[in-house]
Design an enzyme around this catalytic site. Structure first.
Site, PDB file in Angstrom:
ATOM      1  N   GLU A  40       0.752  -1.422   0.095  1.00 45.66           N
ATOM      2  CA  GLU A  40      -0.141  -0.234  -0.031  1.00 45.66           C
ATOM      3  C   GLU A  40       1.025   1.243   0.162  1.00 45.66           C
ATOM      4  OE1 GLU A  40      -3.276   0.487  -0.447  1.00 45.66           O
ATOM      5  OE2 GLU A  40      -3.666  -1.706  -0.571  1.00 45.66           O
ATOM      6  N   TYR A  85       9.474   9.856  -4.052  1.00 45.08           N
ATOM      7  CA  TYR A  85       8.527   9.909  -2.524  1.00 45.08           C
ATOM      8  C   TYR A  85       9.199   9.395  -1.550  1.00 45.08           C
ATOM      9  CZ  TYR A  85       5.289  11.880  -5.994  1.00 45.08           C
ATOM     10  OH  TYR A  85       4.703  12.493  -7.142  1.00 45.08           O
ATOM     11  N   TYR A 123      -6.859   6.230   4.395  1.00 50.27           N
ATOM     12  CA  TYR A 123      -6.935   5.054   3.525  1.00 50.27           C
ATOM     13  C   TYR A 123      -6.137   4.069   3.651  1.00 50.27           C
ATOM     14  CZ  TYR A 123      -5.524   2.628  -0.477  1.00 50.27           C
ATOM     15  OH  TYR A 123      -5.326   1.575  -1.580  1.00 50.27           O
ATOM     16  N   ASP A 141      -9.823   5.923  -2.185  1.00 49.48           N
ATOM     17  CA  ASP A 141      -8.644   6.580  -2.705  1.00 49.48           C
ATOM     18  C   ASP A 141      -9.218   7.037  -4.001  1.00 49.48           C
ATOM     19  OD1 ASP A 141      -9.047   4.304  -4.537  1.00 49.48           O
ATOM     20  OD2 ASP A 141      -6.842   3.616  -4.283  1.00 49.48           O
ATOM     21  N   CYS A 205     -18.470  -3.632 -17.999  1.00 52.87           N
ATOM     22  CA  CYS A 205     -18.693  -3.499 -16.467  1.00 52.87           C
ATOM     23  C   CYS A 205     -19.636  -4.451 -15.563  1.00 52.87           C
ATOM     24  CB  CYS A 205     -18.914  -2.110 -16.411  1.00 52.87           C
ATOM     25  SG  CYS A 205     -18.853  -1.777 -14.731  1.00 52.87           S
TER      26      CYS A 205
HETATM   27  S1  SF4 Z   1     -20.649   1.432 -15.756  1.00 58.23           S
HETATM   28 FE1  SF4 Z   1     -18.990   2.542 -16.635  1.00 58.23          FE
HETATM   29  S2  SF4 Z   1     -18.642   4.452 -15.535  1.00 58.23           S
HETATM   30 FE2  SF4 Z   1     -20.157   2.974 -14.394  1.00 58.23          FE
HETATM   31  S3  SF4 Z   1     -18.866   1.938 -13.022  1.00 58.23           S
HETATM   32 FE3  SF4 Z   1     -19.018   0.628 -14.805  1.00 58.23          FE
HETATM   33  S4  SF4 Z   1     -17.173   1.216 -15.906  1.00 58.23           S
HETATM   34 FE4  SF4 Z   1     -17.452   2.834 -14.187  1.00 58.23          FE
END
Ligand code: SF4
Length: 377
Positions: A40, A85, A123, A141, A205
């Site tokens: 991390e 860093y 975080y 984050d 997604c």
């Molecule tokens: S649908 Fe698109 S914008 Fe929404 S969380 Fe999934 S990848 Fe991200």
């Protein structure tokens, strides 16, 4: 914000995706808090691909927290050299020493103890405690904030007052209480892969059906850009001595010099590590360097030092754009400077140095040693 049954489906779909498609990263093969903590810290402001070799080499050299706590600081910085860093490495070791002194070398499992360690904020504490100890702390984050902003179609600057706290509350509500570590990693993984800053891949997604940003067609422009801090231009000049054997001189970090250098503000720009004699340039660089070397008690006028300009080096650190003019100074014998170390010019990394110092060394190495032009300092 999601409601009731939606929550369950949202969590189920994201976790199933993570378990099937997560990247195989070395720190994901362990739940050892020392390893999780190290990853991390290294991943802060640094890309995964850059971190992997450093993470593996660091653990080879310091396989235990005790070993890290007991090592010379220079050795720790040398293993960090190139990752940038450097305060991260210093804090890591200070925290390891505190853990040895106050927790018998066991990484603490209480939030307040973790937050009391140098270099660990909300975080990082949440990430370590959830991944290594299965505790219910949600992380936020940059990646997670972007995912949350898109899921909830949050407009405006995410860094605006109070906004980050709202995102934290949202992340707390989403957190899967049965698998907090995996949940946090799944949110970060989504942000790092499909829900990337540019061109989010909404078509594949796993949580697209819950995403307000996608439904409104504004996912790509979220989060909205904040005003960038203006770039500050900084001009420096560096003196790179080189003797016939290719040895050069580096000055130590400021704390080792005990305030003896006349331009203490410069080393902060060379990362508080070993560095060439360097000055800010306001006017004529050679005259400035001669003055600076004179303060270090190096004869520059009588000894007739020749300053050979090498190619300029450019380097960017956050909002600072740094240009360094290196001057190679060929000498028969390196001058004596209190606290300075002799190192091969082609291998300055035998000491902990910043990337900027490496670049300066490389630029100055391009100028060959000339016996005719060697100074007799
Ligand atoms: S649908 Fe698109 S914008 Fe929404 S969380 Fe999934 S990848 Fe991200």
């Amino acid at each position: 914000m999601l409601k009731g049954q939606q929550f369950a489906s949202f969590r189920k779909q994201l976790l199933a995706w993570f378990w099937q498609f997560q990247r195989d990263l070395p720190w994901r093969r362990t739940r050892d808090p020392y390893h999780v903590w190290l990853s991390e810290i290294m991943l802060q402001q640094t890309r995964v691909a850059a971190v992997i070799p450093y993470y593996e080499r660091f653990l080879e050299r310091f396989p235990s927290l005790h070993g890290l706590a007991a090592a010379p600081e220079e050795e720790v910085l040398r293993r960090w050299s190139g990752l940038g860093y450097y305060s991260r490495a210093r804090n890591l070791q200070k925290a390891a020493q505190k853990i040895v002194a106050e927790h018998r070398g066991e990484f603490p499992a209480r939030l307040e103890d973790v937050l009391a360690l140098p270099g660990i904020g909300n975080y990082t504490a949440a990430a370590i405690l959830s991944i290594a100890f299965d505790q219910k702390h949600a992380v936020v984050d940059g990646n997670v904030a972007r995912v949350l902003a898109r899921l909830g179609a949050v407009r405006g600057d995410l860094r605006a007052r109070g906004r980050w706290q709202e995102l934290q509350e949202c992340a707390d509500a989403y957190l899967d209480p049965k698998s907090p570590g995996d949940w946090n990693q799944a949110m970060m993984e989504l942000g790092a892969t499909l829900c990337a800053p540019k061109s989010p891949q909404c078509l594949i997604c796993p949580v697209a059906q819950f995403c307000e940003g996608r439904k409104l067609g504004i996912a790509e422009v979220l989060p909205e850009k904040r005003k960038k801090r203006a770039t500050v231009e900084i001009h420096l000049a560096a003196a790179v001595f080189a003797d016939q054997r290719g040895q050069t001189l580096l000055l130590p970090p400021p704390e080792k010099r005990k305030g003896q250098t006349p331009s203490d503000h410069v080393p902060t720009l060379v990362s508080n590590l070993w560095h060439f004699p360097t000055i800010p340039v306001y006017d004529e660089p050679v005259a400035g360097l001669r003055g600076f070397l004179g303060k270090l008690r190096i004869q520059t006028q009588n000894g007739q030092l020749h300053f050979l300009p090498a190619d300029k080096v450019r380097h960017t650190v956050t909002y600072r754009s740094i240009t360094v003019q290196p001057f190679r100074i060929n000498v028969k014998k390196l001058p004596r400077i209190k606290g300075a170390e002799k190192v091969p010019l082609s291998e300055v990394t035998v000491l902990p140095v910043s990337n900027l110092t490496r670049k300066v060394a490389r630029a100055a190495s391009g100028l060959a040693f000339s016996k005719k032009k060697a100074n007799s300092s």
